[in-house]
Motif scaffolding. Structure first.
Motif, PDB file in Angstrom:
ATOM      1  N   GLN B 136       0.822  -1.210   0.000  1.00  0.00           N
ATOM      2  CA  GLN B 136       0.000   0.000   0.000  1.00  0.00           C
ATOM      3  C   GLN B 136       0.851   1.253   0.000  1.00  0.00           C
ATOM      4  O   GLN B 136       0.557   2.225  -0.684  1.00  0.00           O
ATOM      5  CB  GLN B 136      -0.913   0.006   1.233  1.00  0.00           C
ATOM      6  CG  GLN B 136      -2.202  -0.733   1.006  1.00  0.00           C
ATOM      7  CD  GLN B 136      -3.109  -0.602   2.198  1.00  0.00           C
ATOM      8  OE1 GLN B 136      -2.825  -1.128   3.269  1.00  0.00           O
ATOM      9  NE2 GLN B 136      -4.201   0.127   2.041  1.00  0.00           N
ATOM     10  N   GLN B 137       1.940   1.183   0.796  1.00  0.00           N
ATOM     11  CA  GLN B 137       2.861   2.321   0.841  1.00  0.00           C
ATOM     12  C   GLN B 137       3.433   2.597  -0.554  1.00  0.00           C
ATOM     13  O   GLN B 137       3.451   3.733  -1.027  1.00  0.00           O
ATOM     14  CB  GLN B 137       3.990   2.003   1.836  1.00  0.00           C
ATOM     15  CG  GLN B 137       5.115   3.015   1.876  1.00  0.00           C
ATOM     16  CD  GLN B 137       4.650   4.344   2.444  1.00  0.00           C
ATOM     17  OE1 GLN B 137       3.881   4.377   3.389  1.00  0.00           O
ATOM     18  NE2 GLN B 137       5.086   5.437   1.831  1.00  0.00           N
ATOM     19  N   MET B 139       2.154   1.761  -3.380  1.00  0.00           N
ATOM     20  CA  MET B 139       1.108   2.226  -4.289  1.00  0.00           C
ATOM     21  C   MET B 139       0.791   3.697  -4.060  1.00  0.00           C
ATOM     22  O   MET B 139       0.480   4.432  -4.995  1.00  0.00           O
ATOM     23  CB  MET B 139      -0.154   1.367  -4.136  1.00  0.00           C
ATOM     24  CG  MET B 139       0.024   0.000  -4.755  1.00  0.00           C
ATOM     25  SD  MET B 139      -1.267  -1.158  -4.322  1.00  0.00           S
ATOM     26  CE  MET B 139      -2.612  -0.543  -5.293  1.00  0.00           C
ATOM     27  N   ARG B 140       0.892   4.130  -2.800  1.00  0.00           N
ATOM     28  CA  ARG B 140       0.677   5.565  -2.548  1.00  0.00           C
ATOM     29  C   ARG B 140       1.818   6.377  -3.129  1.00  0.00           C
ATOM     30  O   ARG B 140       1.594   7.409  -3.760  1.00  0.00           O
ATOM     31  CB  ARG B 140       0.538   5.830  -1.046  1.00  0.00           C
ATOM     32  CG  ARG B 140      -0.798   5.402  -0.494  1.00  0.00           C
ATOM     33  CD  ARG B 140      -1.041   5.997   0.880  1.00  0.00           C
ATOM     34  NE  ARG B 140      -0.116   5.454   1.867  1.00  0.00           N
ATOM     35  CZ  ARG B 140      -0.372   4.375   2.598  1.00  0.00           C
ATOM     36  NH1 ARG B 140      -1.498   3.722   2.433  1.00  0.00           N
ATOM     37  NH2 ARG B 140       0.492   3.949   3.475  1.00  0.00           N
ATOM     38  N   THR B 141       3.038   5.877  -2.949  1.00  0.00           N
ATOM     39  CA  THR B 141       4.192   6.582  -3.498  1.00  0.00           C
ATOM     40  C   THR B 141       4.051   6.750  -5.002  1.00  0.00           C
ATOM     41  O   THR B 141       4.332   7.815  -5.557  1.00  0.00           O
ATOM     42  CB  THR B 141       5.487   5.797  -3.198  1.00  0.00           C
ATOM     43  OG1 THR B 141       5.574   5.623  -1.800  1.00  0.00           O
ATOM     44  CG2 THR B 141       6.703   6.534  -3.701  1.00  0.00           C
ATOM     45  N   MET B 142       3.606   5.690  -5.674  1.00  0.00           N
ATOM     46  CA  MET B 142       3.498   5.745  -7.126  1.00  0.00           C
ATOM     47  C   MET B 142       2.131   6.236  -7.586  1.00  0.00           C
ATOM     48  O   MET B 142       1.828   6.201  -8.774  1.00  0.00           O
ATOM     49  CB  MET B 142       3.767   4.362  -7.736  1.00  0.00           C
ATOM     50  CG  MET B 142       5.173   3.845  -7.551  1.00  0.00           C
ATOM     51  SD  MET B 142       6.466   5.048  -7.891  1.00  0.00           S
ATOM     52  CE  MET B 142       6.210   5.386  -9.622  1.00  0.00           C
ATOM     53  N   ASP B 143       1.306   6.634  -6.599  1.00  0.00           N
ATOM     54  CA  ASP B 143       0.014   7.212  -6.948  1.00  0.00           C
ATOM     55  C   ASP B 143      -0.876   6.241  -7.727  1.00  0.00           C
ATOM     56  O   ASP B 143      -1.517   6.615  -8.711  1.00  0.00           O
ATOM     57  CB  ASP B 143       0.249   8.490  -7.774  1.00  0.00           C
ATOM     58  CG  ASP B 143      -0.948   9.419  -7.681  1.00  0.00           C
ATOM     59  OD1 ASP B 143      -1.852   9.119  -6.888  1.00  0.00           O
ATOM     60  OD2 ASP B 143      -0.957  10.427  -8.394  1.00  0.00           O
ATOM     61  N   ALA B 145      -2.756   3.982  -5.672  1.00  0.00           N
ATOM     62  CA  ALA B 145      -3.582   3.391  -4.617  1.00  0.00           C
ATOM     63  C   ALA B 145      -5.058   3.344  -5.014  1.00  0.00           C
ATOM     64  O   ALA B 145      -5.769   2.384  -4.725  1.00  0.00           O
ATOM     65  CB  ALA B 145      -3.412   4.174  -3.320  1.00  0.00           C
TER      66      ALA B 145
END
Lengths: 379, 276
Positions: B136-137, B139-143, B145
């Motif tokens: 999840q982290q 996916m948030r970094t790579m936008d 999510a």
């Protein structure tokens, strides 16, 4: 969502705490819905297993003589030594259900499960959603192996159980190696090229099998043709038992590979960069596919399309994760073939159709549908 | 103070495809190089100069014919694929998915090298809370999510590339290898990927090696540049030292204009109007 071009150097942590991402942060539950979780796996597998058991009972009812569900229950109960014994139970019905229908229904389930499982792993390995042991010529390779063994009298009755599947294995392996060599040479073959290779292999193997049948004595050739059309006509109990153990071992090994299969669908090089020893994995998976196909073909001949249609349908409904796809396809494949065979022996009872004809008539049009109208799904 | 450890040390590396056939030309020939921990190294060069082969050698996707590669001081040859995958993530150029996995499932595949391979563990290895948290982290970094549920087959090129980088980050690597990360992307997505890579490098100390066709992108975003020609190192150094008209002329066989980027002052490469 996009980055504002005015801040090209936005930092990683900034992005993580931006308002839009913040909405997603706490959403562990939401994330879990997007992946396969154990509760979902258990509920799907429980449902399918229950359905398989119910369907087995229903299939036992069908045939030349209809037997009521209650009667089937009583007969099975008696066989396990439960419930009232003897009294007015007709022993003829007992024989029909337990000795004629039961082995055949179980064999159908076993063969269907195996074919669907082989379909799943071939599709993953070749990264091709239309792969199927029958279409790709793996089944006919196995059939050629078995035919050769029969021609040279290598499959004598006493040896029938242990040896024929082995000749099937070599034939199937030959086809798989040719196919795999082709796919590996060109990095990733387009879906249609693999199918074309399968068509050619099928043609070659079919010609060789025809040649073998043509030089056999006519009555043996007739038995051979009947077997080739794909049928589940009752085999000896020992055959069924040996086959069950053998296939159970192969399938158990395959179920251990589900995570590796997931990674292999990314392609060979990405899989290696994710830590999969691809050479070893491939070798094991190809061997097992050939072993399973060889065994299945040696008892039931050429039964097609189960290996393509079933994984396809299961994937559409349950998703692509092999942890669920493989066991669920095995159960569904078993149910489909069991049902198809029940039709094959009931519709024109007392005479019956070879079940391979049934599956080809049902699966072929579906295959054409996928090929022509669902091109988008074929990447 | 201890000198900064090198992420990679490569000594006299030779590689060719189908090593059995004598007479095939070398894809990589006598390459020596160090990749410093925490730097961004760009590998550039003409078509067929061995850029991708070198990257695949570093990822242990292919094996060298001769020569030695060490990863943080340990021999790459004697490490298992799984051990390498715990430290090095590879982002391939072609990421066309064959099956409709969800984005979340694809990203979670990055946890594979960290899973324990016990008998049942390897079979069903349910994704642990840690696995999900890391994914999840990333996916948030790579936008990506918000794309968790979407099928990877339905993504646009930019979204798919971000999802694949998210998968690589989920491996929790020390080194990120990228093969043409911006190849099929439009300008905005190119900039987006580059700024994310820069941020990962600066904030987490991630070592990045990327192959690029785009000389300007390499010049603006890489600390050092390795220029290959016919599998041989033609020049290695900072963008200022490598992006010189005479070097580019020698390597690419074509005259180019080099001035400086108005914002960064780093070399900017422009094609002339016509071949002369």
């Amino acid at each position: 969502m996009t980055i504002s071009p005015s801040q090209p150097a936005s930092s990683v942590s900034d992005r993580a705490s931006s308002p839009k991402s913040a909405a997603a942060i706490g959403d562990v539950a939401d994330f879990r819905k997007a992946i396969l979780t154990m509760p979902r796996w258990l509920s799907v597998m429980a449902t399918l297993s229950t359905a398989a058991i119910v369907l087995t009972l229903v299939c036992l009812q069908m045939g030349t003589q209809y037997v009521s569900l209650a009667e089937v229950g009583r007969i099975i109960g008696r066989a396990f030594g439960v419930g009232e014994t003897g009294a007015n139970g007709s022993s003829i019905t007992d024989t029909i259900v337990l000795q004629l229908r039961m082995p055949r229904v179980l064999l159908g389930f076993l063969v269907g499960s195996s074919l669907a499982s082989v379909g799943v792993i071939l599709q993953a390995l070749l990264r091709n959603p239309l792969a199927d042991p029958y279409i790709l010529g793996v089944s006919s390779g196995a059939a050629l192996g078995v035919s050769l063994a029969v021609l040279f009298g290598l499959g004598g009755m006493a040896w029938l159980i242990p040896t024929l599947p082995i000749y099937g294995f070599f034939g199937g392996l030959l086809a798989l190696l040719v196919l795999y060599r082709m796919s590996a040479t060109y990095d990733r073959l387009p879906v249609h090229s693999v199918l074309l290779a399968g068509v050619i292999l099928n043609a070659i193997f079919a010609a060789l099998i025809m040649f073998i049948t043509s030089i056999m004595e006519p009555n043996r050739a007739f038995g051979m043709m009947a077997w080739l059309m794909g049928s589940l006509t009752a085999t000896a109990d020992q055959t069924l038992l040996a086959l069950s153990i053998y296939l159970a071992l192969c399938l158990a090994w395959l179920f251990k590979q589900v995570n590796v299969l997931n990674i292999l669908t990314l392609g060979e090089e990405p899989a290696r960069s994710l830590g999969v020893d691809t050479e070893r994995a491939k070798r094991g998976i190809l061997m097992t596919a050939a072993l399973v196909t060889g065994a299945v073909v040696s008892v039931s001949g050429m039964i097609g399309f189960i290996g393509m249609v079933v994984p396809h349908a299961v994937r559409l409904v349950l998703g692509a994760d092999h942890r669920l796809l493989l066991p669920a396809s095995a159960l569904v494949g078993g149910m489909v073939l069991m049902t198809a065979d029940t039709f094959a022996r009931s519709v024109f009872a007392p005479s019956e159709l070879p079940v391979g004809i049934m599956t080809a008539l049902a699966g072929g049009p579906f295959f054409i549908y996928l090929l022509v109208w669902r091109k988008d799904r074929l990447a | 103070m201890m000198p900064q450890q090198n992420a990679y040390e490569v000594r006299s590396l030779f590689f060719r495809y189908g090593s059995a056939h004598v007479g095939t030309s070398w894809a990589v020939q006598d390459v020596n190089l160090q990749v410093k921990a925490g730097e961004i190294l760009g590998i550039v060069g003409p078509n067929g100069s061995g850029k991708t082969s070198l990257l695949k050698l570093l990822a242990k996707i292919v094996r060298p014919y001769t020569g030695e590669i060490t990863l943080f001081g340990k021999s790459l040859e004697s490490a298992t694929h799984r051990e390498v995958a715990r430290q090095v993530a590879f982002v391939p150029q072609d990421n066309q998915p064959a099956f409709s996995f969800s984005v979340a499932e694809t990203v979670l595949m990055g946890r594979f090298p960290h899973r324990h391979s016990s008998f049942w563990g390897s079979a069903f290895g349910w994704d642990s809370q840690e696995d999900c948290a890391v994914a999840q982290q990333a996916m948030r970094t790579m936008d990506v999510a918000h794309l968790a549920h979407r099928s990877v087959t339905d993504l646009s090129g930019g979204e798919r590339q971000r999802a694949v980088i998210a998968r690589a980050l989920t491996q929790a690597p020390k080194v990120l290898l990228l093969d043409e990360p911006t190849a099929f992307l439009d300008l905005q997505h190119q900039l987006e990927i580059c700024s994310i890579l820069r941020a990962l490098n600066e904030e987490r100390g991630l070592t990045i090696v990327m192959v690029s066709h785009d000389l300007n992108l390499a010049s603006q975003h890489c600390d050092r540049i390795l220029m290959l020609k016919d599998g041989v190192v033609a020049k290695m150094g900072s963008p200022m030292d490598v992006m010189l008209p005479e070097i580019l002329q020698a390597v690419y066989g074509c005259h180019v204009l080099v001035d400086s980027h108005p914002e960064s002052g780093l070399p900017r490469i422009t094609l002339p109007r016509q071949l002369h």
